[in-house]
Design a protein around this motif. Sequence first.
Motif, PDB file in Angstrom:
ATOM      1  N   HIS A 110      28.630   2.719  25.174  1.00 27.05           N
ATOM      2  CA  HIS A 110      28.838   1.766  24.587  1.00 27.05           C
ATOM      3  C   HIS A 110      27.428   0.617  24.269  1.00 27.05           C
ATOM      4  CE1 HIS A 110      33.225   2.252  25.396  1.00 27.05           C
ATOM      5  NE2 HIS A 110      32.901   2.269  26.654  1.00 27.05           N
ATOM      6  N   PRO A 111      27.063   0.637  23.230  1.00 31.00           N
ATOM      7  CA  PRO A 111      25.742   0.216  22.868  1.00 31.00           C
ATOM      8  C   PRO A 111      25.620  -1.357  22.912  1.00 31.00           C
ATOM      9  CG  PRO A 111      26.823   1.057  20.854  1.00 31.00           C
ATOM     10  CD  PRO A 111      27.676   1.448  21.998  1.00 31.00           C
ATOM     11  N   ARG A 112      26.709  -1.836  22.932  1.00 29.11           N
ATOM     12  CA  ARG A 112      26.672  -3.413  22.980  1.00 29.11           C
ATOM     13  C   ARG A 112      27.153  -4.260  24.344  1.00 29.11           C
ATOM     14  NH1 ARG A 112      27.932  -2.128  17.815  1.00 29.11           N
ATOM     15  NH2 ARG A 112      30.023  -2.227  17.963  1.00 29.11           N
ATOM     16  N   ALA A 113      27.781  -3.375  25.420  1.00 26.49           N
ATOM     17  CA  ALA A 113      28.578  -3.985  26.479  1.00 26.49           C
ATOM     18  C   ALA A 113      28.374  -2.972  27.902  1.00 26.49           C
ATOM     19  CB  ALA A 113      29.778  -4.171  26.146  1.00 26.49           C
ATOM     20  N   THR A 114      28.325  -3.728  28.946  1.00 24.24           N
ATOM     21  CA  THR A 114      28.759  -3.009  30.135  1.00 24.24           C
ATOM     22  C   THR A 114      30.244  -2.977  30.209  1.00 24.24           C
ATOM     23  OG1 THR A 114      26.535  -3.894  31.304  1.00 24.24           O
ATOM     24  CG2 THR A 114      28.512  -3.743  32.645  1.00 24.24           C
ATOM     25  N   GLU A 115      30.616  -2.011  31.025  1.00 25.73           N
ATOM     26  CA  GLU A 115      32.051  -1.806  31.168  1.00 25.73           C
ATOM     27  C   GLU A 115      32.205  -1.810  32.788  1.00 25.73           C
ATOM     28  OE1 GLU A 115      35.657   1.752  30.152  1.00 25.73           O
ATOM     29  OE2 GLU A 115      33.468   1.970  29.667  1.00 25.73           O
ATOM     30  N   VAL A 116      33.524  -2.450  32.901  1.00 29.49           N
ATOM     31  CA  VAL A 116      34.141  -2.315  34.316  1.00 29.49           C
ATOM     32  C   VAL A 116      35.363  -1.929  34.262  1.00 29.49           C
ATOM     33  CG1 VAL A 116      34.317  -3.888  36.299  1.00 29.49           C
ATOM     34  CG2 VAL A 116      32.347  -4.605  34.797  1.00 29.49           C
ATOM     35  N   ILE A 117      35.754  -0.809  35.108  1.00 29.10           N
ATOM     36  CA  ILE A 117      37.132  -0.483  35.192  1.00 29.10           C
ATOM     37  C   ILE A 117      37.885  -0.814  36.271  1.00 29.10           C
ATOM     38  CG2 ILE A 117      36.662   1.650  33.438  1.00 29.10           C
ATOM     39  CD1 ILE A 117      36.805   3.563  35.976  1.00 29.10           C
ATOM     40  N   PHE A 118      38.954  -1.002  36.265  1.00 23.84           N
ATOM     41  CA  PHE A 118      39.984  -1.465  37.237  1.00 23.84           C
ATOM     42  C   PHE A 118      41.136  -0.048  37.063  1.00 23.84           C
ATOM     43  CE2 PHE A 118      44.078  -3.302  38.871  1.00 23.84           C
ATOM     44  CZ  PHE A 118      43.627  -3.431  40.133  1.00 23.84           C
ATOM     45  N   VAL A 119      41.311   0.691  38.286  1.00 23.44           N
ATOM     46  CA  VAL A 119      42.003   1.669  38.309  1.00 23.44           C
ATOM     47  C   VAL A 119      43.635   1.061  38.578  1.00 23.44           C
ATOM     48  CG1 VAL A 119      42.815   3.798  39.290  1.00 23.44           C
ATOM     49  CG2 VAL A 119      40.452   3.111  39.168  1.00 23.44           C
ATOM     50  N   LEU A 120      44.612   1.303  37.669  1.00 18.47           N
ATOM     51  CA  LEU A 120      45.899   0.961  37.647  1.00 18.47           C
ATOM     52  C   LEU A 120      46.748   1.946  38.591  1.00 18.47           C
ATOM     53  CD1 LEU A 120      46.579  -0.153  34.146  1.00 18.47           C
ATOM     54  CD2 LEU A 120      46.315  -1.675  36.149  1.00 18.47           C
ATOM     55  N   LEU A 175      33.357  -6.678  20.688  1.00 18.02           N
ATOM     56  CA  LEU A 175      33.439  -5.311  19.965  1.00 18.02           C
ATOM     57  C   LEU A 175      32.332  -4.566  20.795  1.00 18.02           C
ATOM     58  CD1 LEU A 175      35.255  -4.128  17.893  1.00 18.02           C
ATOM     59  CD2 LEU A 175      33.451  -4.555  16.271  1.00 18.02           C
ATOM     60  N   PRO A 176      32.630  -3.770  21.847  1.00 14.98           N
ATOM     61  CA  PRO A 176      31.528  -3.069  22.521  1.00 14.98           C
ATOM     62  C   PRO A 176      30.926  -1.865  21.870  1.00 14.98           C
ATOM     63  CG  PRO A 176      33.627  -2.817  23.563  1.00 14.98           C
ATOM     64  CD  PRO A 176      33.969  -3.803  22.776  1.00 14.98           C
ATOM     65  N   GLY A 177      31.792  -1.363  20.754  1.00 15.97           N
ATOM     66  CA  GLY A 177      31.355  -0.078  20.232  1.00 15.97           C
ATOM     67  C   GLY A 177      31.572   1.087  21.165  1.00 15.97           C
ATOM     68  N   THR A 178      31.705   2.307  20.729  1.00 13.57           N
ATOM     69  CA  THR A 178      31.902   3.728  21.366  1.00 13.57           C
ATOM     70  C   THR A 178      31.256   4.652  20.579  1.00 13.57           C
ATOM     71  OG1 THR A 178      34.034   2.754  22.408  1.00 13.57           O
ATOM     72  CG2 THR A 178      33.372   5.070  22.499  1.00 13.57           C
ATOM     73  N   GLN A 179      30.221   5.282  21.349  1.00 13.08           N
ATOM     74  CA  GLN A 179      29.734   6.583  20.847  1.00 13.08           C
ATOM     75  C   GLN A 179      30.172   7.725  21.481  1.00 13.08           C
ATOM     76  OE1 GLN A 179      25.596   5.677  19.646  1.00 13.08           O
ATOM     77  NE2 GLN A 179      26.234   6.555  17.376  1.00 13.08           N
ATOM     78  N   SER A 180      30.850   8.646  21.156  1.00 15.94           N
ATOM     79  CA  SER A 180      31.100   9.805  21.920  1.00 15.94           C
ATOM     80  C   SER A 180      29.904  10.750  21.671  1.00 15.94           C
ATOM     81  CB  SER A 180      32.490  10.457  21.579  1.00 15.94           C
ATOM     82  OG  SER A 180      32.771  11.707  22.306  1.00 15.94           O
ATOM     83  N   ILE A 181      29.414  11.286  22.907  1.00 16.48           N
ATOM     84  CA  ILE A 181      28.185  12.239  22.643  1.00 16.48           C
ATOM     85  C   ILE A 181      28.415  13.424  21.603  1.00 16.48           C
ATOM     86  CG2 ILE A 181      26.378  13.439  23.783  1.00 16.48           C
ATOM     87  CD1 ILE A 181      26.648  10.060  24.040  1.00 16.48           C
TER      88      ILE A 181
END
Length: 220
Positions: A110-120, A175-181
């Motif tokens: 995500h080129p524009r953001a840090t991501e934090v996940i919370f497991v549901l 809008l964090p953006g996503t680039q799948s390698i």
Amino acid sequence: MDLIYHTFFFALFSLTVISLAYDPDTLQDLCVADRTSGIKVNGFTCKPESNITATDFFFAGIGKPAVVNNTVGSVVTGANVEKISGLNTLGVSLARIDYAPGGLNPPHTHPRATEVIFVLEGELDVGFITTANKHFAKTVKKGEVFVFPRGLVHYQKNNNKVKPASVISAFNSQLPGTQSIAATLFTATPTVPDHVLTKTFQIGTKEIEKIKSKLAPKKS
């Protein structure tokens, strides 16, 4: 009690992300995105305040699991400025990721953001790789949190082959953006030249074409 716990934790979780917003600070109370405008700015132009309604700040799309029917076994449902106009200039967004048994959210950035996940629900093997090529990996379970620093390659995999899993992701960008390698390298338009890919991965053209055919978007 379980619902109260999740509600409290998620509220605290979201407020923490908001306090660390990365996008530029807003200079007015509201700047609801006018996605119909042809004017290009860093974000979206503002809708006239007289046209703003409560609906501009509402989205019901991440309340239920998505149907997962792709080869990697995961679906990302974004709750960003493209879905919630009222997020424009506020510097935050969410997403829900649902995983089939054994499903993978492939390595991406995500080129524009840090991501934090919370497991549901479920249990996931997660990790990220630094620019020094160091791999940080951990198994996370229901109710636990993991952080992926901005711009670094990361992934999540449901390690249960029987049960699905789900997480809520929070980002400090509208809008964090996503680039799948894999998709970036093998399905770009125009295509990345085969000689670049063969040299990079030290494999032949036939192998490159095979990978491209597997990753190509399915024709409807």
